[in-house]
Design a protein around this motif. Structure first.
Motif, PDB file in Angstrom:
ATOM      1  N   UNK A 108       0.778  -1.225   0.221  1.00  4.94           N
ATOM      2  CA  UNK A 108      -0.022  -0.063   0.052  1.00  4.94           C
ATOM      3  C   UNK A 108       0.844   1.080   0.168  1.00  4.94           C
ATOM      4  N   UNK A 109       1.816   1.320   1.029  1.00  3.77           N
ATOM      5  CA  UNK A 109       2.795   2.290   1.126  1.00  3.77           C
ATOM      6  C   UNK A 109       3.412   2.823  -0.362  1.00  3.77           C
ATOM      7  N   UNK A 110       4.214   1.860  -0.789  1.00  3.50           N
ATOM      8  CA  UNK A 110       5.037   1.668  -1.835  1.00  3.50           C
ATOM      9  C   UNK A 110       4.097   1.872  -2.979  1.00  3.50           C
ATOM     10  N   UNK A 111       3.024   1.184  -3.249  1.00  2.00           N
ATOM     11  CA  UNK A 111       2.391   1.271  -4.648  1.00  2.00           C
ATOM     12  C   UNK A 111       1.729   2.485  -4.764  1.00  2.00           C
ATOM     13  N   UNK A 112       1.517   3.209  -3.559  1.00  9.30           N
ATOM     14  CA  UNK A 112       0.711   4.421  -3.675  1.00  9.30           C
ATOM     15  C   UNK A 112       1.671   5.517  -4.249  1.00  9.30           C
ATOM     16  N   UNK A 117       4.791   8.631   5.388  1.00 11.53           N
ATOM     17  CA  UNK A 117       3.374   7.637   6.192  1.00 11.53           C
ATOM     18  C   UNK A 117       2.420   9.083   6.217  1.00 11.53           C
ATOM     19  N   UNK A 118       2.562  10.291   6.558  1.00 15.12           N
ATOM     20  CA  UNK A 118       1.302  11.005   6.812  1.00 15.12           C
ATOM     21  C   UNK A 118       0.746  11.396   5.383  1.00 15.12           C
ATOM     22  N   UNK A 119       1.585  11.149   4.565  1.00 10.74           N
ATOM     23  CA  UNK A 119       1.149  11.558   3.035  1.00 10.74           C
ATOM     24  C   UNK A 119      -0.008  10.342   2.688  1.00 10.74           C
ATOM     25  N   UNK A 120       0.041   9.209   3.217  1.00 15.93           N
ATOM     26  CA  UNK A 120      -0.891   8.207   2.942  1.00 15.93           C
ATOM     27  C   UNK A 120      -2.080   8.617   3.827  1.00 15.93           C
ATOM     28  N   UNK A 515      -6.230   2.006  -1.651  1.00 14.82           N
ATOM     29  CA  UNK A 515      -6.003   2.541  -0.215  1.00 14.82           C
ATOM     30  C   UNK A 515      -6.670   1.522   0.772  1.00 14.82           C
ATOM     31  N   UNK A 516      -7.544   0.670   0.192  1.00 16.24           N
ATOM     32  CA  UNK A 516      -8.459  -0.065   1.039  1.00 16.24           C
ATOM     33  C   UNK A 516      -8.419  -1.485   0.457  1.00 16.24           C
ATOM     34  N   UNK A 517      -8.595  -2.484   1.362  1.00 14.31           N
ATOM     35  CA  UNK A 517      -8.624  -3.721   0.868  1.00 14.31           C
ATOM     36  C   UNK A 517      -9.531  -4.149   0.159  1.00 14.31           C
TER      37      UNK A 517
END
Length: 558
Positions: A108-112, A117-120, A515-517
């Motif tokens: 999720x982190x790298x793919x986005x 982390x705050x940007x996520x 961003x969501x499963x």
């Protein structure tokens, strides 16, 4: 060394060869910063190394970034104060969460392609939640940076007899130099170097220390005779039954598993950008996922050179902790003074200095990234040139280090810096993990829920901590308070977020892709390079082996 000599203050008598080793190390660190500066052309180079690092580099940097003051001085202090119960911080308090980060969170982190982390948080919950999270992260990071500066000051004070204030300022200036020069690349390359220097410094101390107490059996006999040390010092689980808090942590097994093994551990390793930033700098998705998994293997072995010296300190100078002559934070420096000769002393001191700089650099490099990208660019000065943000990042680095000098004085007020650190985690990391995990699994969670759940999750453990400060009888130990505070924070976030979500409007599914499963797909192989498909690089295999080793080590200490 006699007991009378041991009772003297911590003063390390370095010789010419020891100072030579220190000089060579510091010169190498600055040289790496100068070399790394050549590759810094853009803000992405400065803050995330241009996303170009191989997995073995980021993996070692990942674990080295954690080998700061809280790991070396803090865990040794815990080893002296609570014994083998400290192993919980590694076996259920680190490895499972590191595996979860690599296998579940990193896609999720790298793919986005978020830069922090705050940007996520921004993409999932919007600007209000993002701003609160960014500010909270900035505050927590300068507080933690102060812990590492304070630890460096302890060593400089012991070596040179400097006052604590002077030692803190000198330490801060040196870290500032190489981070400002080369940004994250400088920090990461130095962290890899520091990892090996740290191990080279702590291994001789452990070997000599265990020899001095007569091996494992001698250690057990010495602990049995030491004032203030119970027979539970060498057992990780005894005295943790429900209703039984006779163990040194002062909490039952359920609080240990949920508070430490789940909330605090997962909160730290999966949402703390100081750690996650190393994986963000990896060259592709495969390397990013393997970063925490590679780091898990040396992490399992770290207790043998950190916790064990703490036990040795309890067995040999435990009376000095009991009567207040020494703080638990001084366990490692005191053992170095007692046991290591010139030459080896220089290696050990260099290792300690390396560990503190690694921790401080990790805090500073993540602080400048979040402040520049998530606060300054997003809310203060948007739409500026990349060169402007690169320059801003360097100035923010200076500001962060200066603030860290003052928070180091705050850290000096705590006898066990690990307890202080864990208190900060219960305030900041525990609620963020609860928000993230609920937001990943439940598409109905709304932006308003992310904001108010997070705020409530910070307020709840803060109130509990204030109550404990006013009435210490509420919990058996300060450590127990942090565990229950973390559990309270997590539950508060879940309850408040669910209630708020039911009365507010969620984002449309079109805005939740990736961003969501279950909403959208994440490509975990698209940027793979030749060799990534090799069986020994499989994240699932690496994660399974790390968890299996955890079980083996627990069976050894039960």
């Amino acid at each position: 060394m006699t007991l009378e000599a041991a009772a003297e203050g911590v003063r390390l008598n370095l010789q010419f060869v020891d100072y030579t080793l220190l000089f060579i190390y510091f010169a190498t660190v600055l040289a790496i910063g100068l070399i790394a500066r050549r590759s810094v052309k853009t803000s992405m180079d400065f803050f995330l190394s241009g996303r170009s690092m191989p997995a073995w580099i980021t993996g070692l940097a990942f674990v080295s970034a954690n080998l700061g003051a809280t790991e070396i001085l803090g865990m040794a202090a815990n080893g002296a104060e609570i014994g083998m119960s400290t192993m919980h911080y590694y076996l259920i308090g680190a490895i499972p969460a590191m595996v979860f980060l690599g296998l579940v969170m990193m896609p999720f982190y790298y793919g986005s392609k978020v830069r922090s982390v705050p940007e996520f948080m921004l993409r999932r919950f919007g600007r209000p939640a993002h701003l609160v999270n960014s500010l909270a992260f900035a505050v927590s990071n300068v507080l933690i940076a102060g812990i590492n500066l304070y630890a460096m000051a302890i060593i400089l004070e012991a070596m040179l007899g400097w006052s604590q204030w002077v030692a803190i300022v000198v330490s801060a200036a040196f870290v500032l130099a190489y981070i400002t020069l080369g940004g994250l690349s400088s920090a990461i390359y130095n962290e890899v170097l520091q990892f090996f220097v740290i191990i080279a410094g702590l291994v001789p101390l452990t070997i000599v220390g265990i020899h001095q107490v007569g091996g494992w059996n001698g250690l057990k006999e010495s602990l049995a005779k030491t004032e203030g040390v119970s027979n539970l010092h060498l057992n990780a689980w005894q005295g943790t039954g429900i209703g039984d808090v006779s163990n040194p942590i002062g909490a039952n097994w359920l609080a240990i598993v949920l508070g430490l093994g789940f909330v605090l551990s997962f909160g730290y390793w999966t949402t703390n950008f100081t750690e996650v930033q190393r994986a963000f700098s990896a060259k592709n998705m495969s390397a990013a996922r393997r970063t925490p998994l590679i780091g898990a293997f040396p992490k399992i072995l770290i207790p043998s050179v950190v916790v064990l010296p703490g036990l040795i300190a309890a067995a040999t100078i435990g009376n000095l902790f009991a009567d207040g002559s020494l703080t638990y934070n001084e366990a490692i420096p005191k053992l170095i003074q007692m046991y290591l000769p010139s030459g080896v002393l220089g290696v050990a001191v260099t290792g300690l200095m390396a560990s503190f700089m690694a921790g401080m650099a990790a805090n500073v490099s993540s602080f400048n990234t979040v402040f520049t990208y998530d606060i300054w660019q997003e809310y203060v000065k948007p739409n500026k040139s990349d060169a402007y943000y690169l320059s801003t990042g360097r100035w923010i680095t200076v500001i962060g280090v200066v603030i860290g000098v003052f928070t180091a004085l705050l850290a000096a007020q705590f006898g066990n810096i690990m307890t202080y650190m864990q208190t900060l985690f219960s305030f900041f990391n525990a609620p963020l993990f609860a928000v993230f995990i609920l937001g990943l699994l439940w598409k109905r969670m709304t932006p308003a829920a992310g904001l108010w759940g997070y705020i409530a999750g910070i307020v709840a453990p803060t109130i509990l901590w204030i109550a404990y400060m006013n009435n210490p009888s509420l919990f058996d130990t300060a450590t127990a308070e942090t565990l229950y505070g973390a559990i309270l924070s997590f539950v508060t976030v879940i309850v408040v977020s669910v209630v708020v979500s039911l009365i507010t409007r969620p984002k449309p599914e079109s805005e939740l892709q990736g961003l969501v499963y279950g909403i959208g797909t994440i490509d975990i192989t698209g940027d793979a390079v030749a060799g990534d498909e090799a069986w020994y690089r499989s994240p699932a295999l690496l994660g399974t082996l790390a968890l299996a080793l955890c079980v083996v080590f627990y069976l050894m200490i039960i």
